[in-house]
Write a protein that holds these residues in place. Sequence first.
Motif, PDB file in Angstrom:
ATOM      1  N   ALA A  19       9.383  73.359 -24.628  1.00 29.67           N
ATOM      2  CA  ALA A  19       8.726  72.386 -23.802  1.00 29.67           C
ATOM      3  C   ALA A  19       7.394  71.771 -24.246  1.00 29.67           C
ATOM      4  CB  ALA A  19       8.496  72.719 -22.293  1.00 29.67           C
ATOM      5  N   LEU A  20       6.639  72.611 -25.122  1.00 28.83           N
ATOM      6  CA  LEU A  20       5.398  72.144 -25.884  1.00 28.83           C
ATOM      7  C   LEU A  20       5.578  71.046 -26.757  1.00 28.83           C
ATOM      8  CD1 LEU A  20       3.987  75.590 -26.357  1.00 28.83           C
ATOM      9  CD2 LEU A  20       3.765  74.059 -24.651  1.00 28.83           C
ATOM     10  N   THR A  21       4.927  70.048 -26.903  1.00 29.97           N
ATOM     11  CA  THR A  21       4.972  68.662 -27.540  1.00 29.97           C
ATOM     12  C   THR A  21       4.007  68.863 -28.860  1.00 29.97           C
ATOM     13  OG1 THR A  21       3.794  67.806 -25.924  1.00 29.97           O
ATOM     14  CG2 THR A  21       6.089  67.326 -25.817  1.00 29.97           C
ATOM     15  N   ALA A  22       2.902  69.763 -28.759  1.00 23.97           N
ATOM     16  CA  ALA A  22       2.134  69.613 -29.853  1.00 23.97           C
ATOM     17  C   ALA A  22       1.484  71.046 -29.943  1.00 23.97           C
ATOM     18  CB  ALA A  22       0.848  68.646 -29.453  1.00 23.97           C
ATOM     19  N   PRO A  23       1.230  71.491 -31.158  1.00 20.75           N
ATOM     20  CA  PRO A  23       0.505  72.630 -31.693  1.00 20.75           C
ATOM     21  C   PRO A  23      -0.658  72.739 -30.716  1.00 20.75           C
ATOM     22  CG  PRO A  23       0.857  71.509 -33.463  1.00 20.75           C
ATOM     23  CD  PRO A  23       1.319  70.376 -32.671  1.00 20.75           C
ATOM     24  N   GLY A  24      -1.210  73.960 -30.468  1.00 18.64           N
ATOM     25  CA  GLY A  24      -2.291  74.361 -29.748  1.00 18.64           C
ATOM     26  C   GLY A  24      -1.955  74.443 -28.172  1.00 18.64           C
ATOM     27  N   LYS A  25      -1.082  73.642 -27.642  1.00 20.00           N
ATOM     28  CA  LYS A  25      -0.878  74.158 -26.256  1.00 20.00           C
ATOM     29  C   LYS A  25      -0.446  75.321 -26.145  1.00 20.00           C
ATOM     30  CE  LYS A  25      -0.358  69.413 -25.502  1.00 20.00           C
ATOM     31  NZ  LYS A  25      -1.016  68.767 -24.367  1.00 20.00           N
ATOM     32  N   ALA A  26      -0.520  75.768 -24.472  1.00 20.07           N
ATOM     33  CA  ALA A  26      -0.613  77.215 -24.377  1.00 20.07           C
ATOM     34  C   ALA A  26       0.713  77.441 -23.309  1.00 20.07           C
ATOM     35  CB  ALA A  26      -1.729  77.403 -23.313  1.00 20.07           C
ATOM     36  N   ILE A  27       1.151  78.628 -23.457  1.00 24.71           N
ATOM     37  CA  ILE A  27       2.172  79.185 -22.502  1.00 24.71           C
ATOM     38  C   ILE A  27       1.385  80.459 -21.796  1.00 24.71           C
ATOM     39  CG2 ILE A  27       4.441  80.546 -22.246  1.00 24.71           C
ATOM     40  CD1 ILE A  27       5.179  79.179 -24.707  1.00 24.71           C
ATOM     41  N   THR A  28       1.459  80.385 -20.548  1.00 23.61           N
ATOM     42  CA  THR A  28       0.764  81.768 -19.571  1.00 23.61           C
ATOM     43  C   THR A  28       1.918  82.292 -19.042  1.00 23.61           C
ATOM     44  OG1 THR A  28      -1.034  80.484 -19.536  1.00 23.61           O
ATOM     45  CG2 THR A  28      -0.974  82.285 -18.116  1.00 23.61           C
ATOM     46  N   LEU A  29       1.901  83.673 -19.573  1.00 24.57           N
ATOM     47  CA  LEU A  29       3.011  84.448 -18.619  1.00 24.57           C
ATOM     48  C   LEU A  29       2.204  85.740 -17.753  1.00 24.57           C
ATOM     49  CD1 LEU A  29       4.579  83.908 -21.324  1.00 24.57           C
ATOM     50  CD2 LEU A  29       5.738  86.156 -20.366  1.00 24.57           C
ATOM     51  N   SER A  30       2.312  85.473 -16.592  1.00 24.40           N
ATOM     52  CA  SER A  30       1.440  86.389 -15.332  1.00 24.40           C
ATOM     53  C   SER A  30       2.476  87.235 -14.602  1.00 24.40           C
ATOM     54  CB  SER A  30       0.576  85.655 -14.622  1.00 24.40           C
ATOM     55  OG  SER A  30       1.289  84.818 -13.924  1.00 24.40           O
ATOM     56  N   THR A  31       2.054  88.663 -14.470  1.00 18.93           N
ATOM     57  CA  THR A  31       2.908  89.331 -13.340  1.00 18.93           C
ATOM     58  C   THR A  31       1.882  89.710 -12.223  1.00 18.93           C
ATOM     59  OG1 THR A  31       2.387  91.524 -14.393  1.00 18.93           O
ATOM     60  CG2 THR A  31       4.343  90.181 -15.335  1.00 18.93           C
ATOM     61  N   ALA A  32       2.432  89.722 -11.175  1.00 13.37           N
ATOM     62  CA  ALA A  32       1.412  90.076 -10.009  1.00 13.37           C
ATOM     63  C   ALA A  32       2.361  90.644  -8.929  1.00 13.37           C
ATOM     64  CB  ALA A  32       0.585  88.715  -9.555  1.00 13.37           C
ATOM     65  N   LEU A  33       1.464  91.085  -7.847  1.00 13.45           N
ATOM     66  CA  LEU A  33       2.288  91.590  -6.597  1.00 13.45           C
ATOM     67  C   LEU A  33       1.714  90.642  -5.604  1.00 13.45           C
ATOM     68  CD1 LEU A  33       3.835  93.749  -5.235  1.00 13.45           C
ATOM     69  CD2 LEU A  33       1.808  95.013  -4.707  1.00 13.45           C
ATOM     70  N   ASP A  34       2.654  89.856  -4.754  1.00 14.04           N
ATOM     71  CA  ASP A  34       2.250  88.988  -3.866  1.00 14.04           C
ATOM     72  C   ASP A  34       1.449  89.623  -2.678  1.00 14.04           C
ATOM     73  OD1 ASP A  34       4.100  90.093  -2.321  1.00 14.04           O
ATOM     74  OD2 ASP A  34       4.721  88.403  -1.224  1.00 14.04           O
ATOM     75  N   PRO A  35       0.644  88.913  -2.084  1.00 13.31           N
ATOM     76  CA  PRO A  35      -0.065  89.299  -1.137  1.00 13.31           C
ATOM     77  C   PRO A  35       0.257  90.223  -0.013  1.00 13.31           C
ATOM     78  CG  PRO A  35      -0.660  86.852  -1.487  1.00 13.31           C
ATOM     79  CD  PRO A  35       0.434  87.421  -2.385  1.00 13.31           C
ATOM     80  N   SER A  36       1.553  90.098   0.167  1.00 10.78           N
ATOM     81  CA  SER A  36       2.056  90.848   1.348  1.00 10.78           C
ATOM     82  C   SER A  36       2.642  92.374   0.672  1.00 10.78           C
ATOM     83  CB  SER A  36       3.618  90.277   1.843  1.00 10.78           C
ATOM     84  OG  SER A  36       4.666  90.313   0.881  1.00 10.78           O
ATOM     85  N   GLY A  37       2.666  92.331  -0.568  1.00  9.77           N
ATOM     86  CA  GLY A  37       2.748  93.627  -1.279  1.00  9.77           C
ATOM     87  C   GLY A  37       4.241  93.834  -1.180  1.00  9.77           C
ATOM     88  N   ARG A  38       5.137  92.995  -1.063  1.00 13.29           N
ATOM     89  CA  ARG A  38       6.527  93.215  -1.125  1.00 13.29           C
ATOM     90  C   ARG A  38       7.367  92.646  -2.313  1.00 13.29           C
ATOM     91  NH1 ARG A  38       8.812  91.669   4.680  1.00 13.29           N
ATOM     92  NH2 ARG A  38      10.527  92.346   3.639  1.00 13.29           N
ATOM     93  N   THR A  39       6.870  91.656  -2.909  1.00 16.42           N
ATOM     94  CA  THR A  39       7.417  90.817  -3.841  1.00 16.42           C
ATOM     95  C   THR A  39       6.499  90.946  -5.287  1.00 16.42           C
ATOM     96  OG1 THR A  39       8.573  89.414  -2.182  1.00 16.42           O
ATOM     97  CG2 THR A  39       8.479  88.597  -4.336  1.00 16.42           C
ATOM     98  N   VAL A  40       7.391  91.389  -6.422  1.00 18.03           N
ATOM     99  CA  VAL A  40       6.732  91.339  -7.515  1.00 18.03           C
ATOM    100  C   VAL A  40       7.113  90.253  -8.308  1.00 18.03           C
ATOM    101  CG1 VAL A  40       6.805  92.351  -9.913  1.00 18.03           C
ATOM    102  CG2 VAL A  40       6.888  93.874  -7.937  1.00 18.03           C
ATOM    103  N   GLU A  41       5.976  89.348  -8.847  1.00 20.01           N
ATOM    104  CA  GLU A  41       6.174  88.016  -9.139  1.00 20.01           C
ATOM    105  C   GLU A  41       6.099  87.678 -10.821  1.00 20.01           C
ATOM    106  OE1 GLU A  41       3.192  85.746  -7.455  1.00 20.01           O
ATOM    107  OE2 GLU A  41       4.232  85.773  -5.382  1.00 20.01           O
TER     108      GLU A  41
END
Length: 176
Positions: free
Chosen positions: A137-159
Motif C-alpha cells: 500500500a505504500l506509494t513512496a519510500p520513507g512512509k511508515a508501517i506501524t504494528l501494535s499489540t495491546a489488551l483492550d480496556p476490558s481485558g478480554r480481547t487481545v488486539e
Amino acid sequence: SFIALNAPMMQQVWEAVLPVLDRHCETGGSLAVGGMDFAQLRAKIPGLLAAIGEASARIDRTIRLLRDFAQPSAATQKVGVQLNDLVSAALRLCQDSIQKAACQLRVQRQRPLPLVYGDPHRLEQAVLNLVANACQALTAPGKAITLSTALDPSGRTVELRVQDEGEGIAPENLER
C-alpha cells in the motif's frame, strides 16, 4: 520438497568449502563470484541459506493449510500462543518485503499479554498477509508501517493493529 531436501545440503557444501576459500583469500588470492568479492559473499551466503530454509518451511506450511482448507478436519491445531511472538516471527519472515518497500517500521508491543488460542501457523500467516498488504500500500519510500499489540480496556480481547501510510482504497473501489 526439492528445496527442503537440498537446502541443508547446500549449507553443508558452503560449510565445507568455506575454509578452503578463506585460506585462498588469506594467502593473497582474489576471488569474485556472482559479481561480488569474497568478503561480500562470505557475509551474505549464511543469511541467504537461512532465508531459503525459512521460506521452504513457510511454503510447506502454506501447502498444508491449503490442504486443510480443501479438506477440513477436526485435527486443526488450537494451542495457546503469544501474539508478540507471532509478530516477531512474521516480521523476520517478511523482512525483505519491508526493506523493498523502503519504509519505516514501528513496532509497539504491550507486555504482558494473555495467550491467544488458535492454529499458530494460520495466525502467523494472517500477520504476514497484513504486513505484506501494508508494504504494497505504500506509494513512496520513507512512509511508515506501524504494528501494535495491546489488551483492550476490558481485558478480554487481545488486539493486533497494522497501520500503513499508504493512500488507501479509492472511493470508487470501496464497495468491491
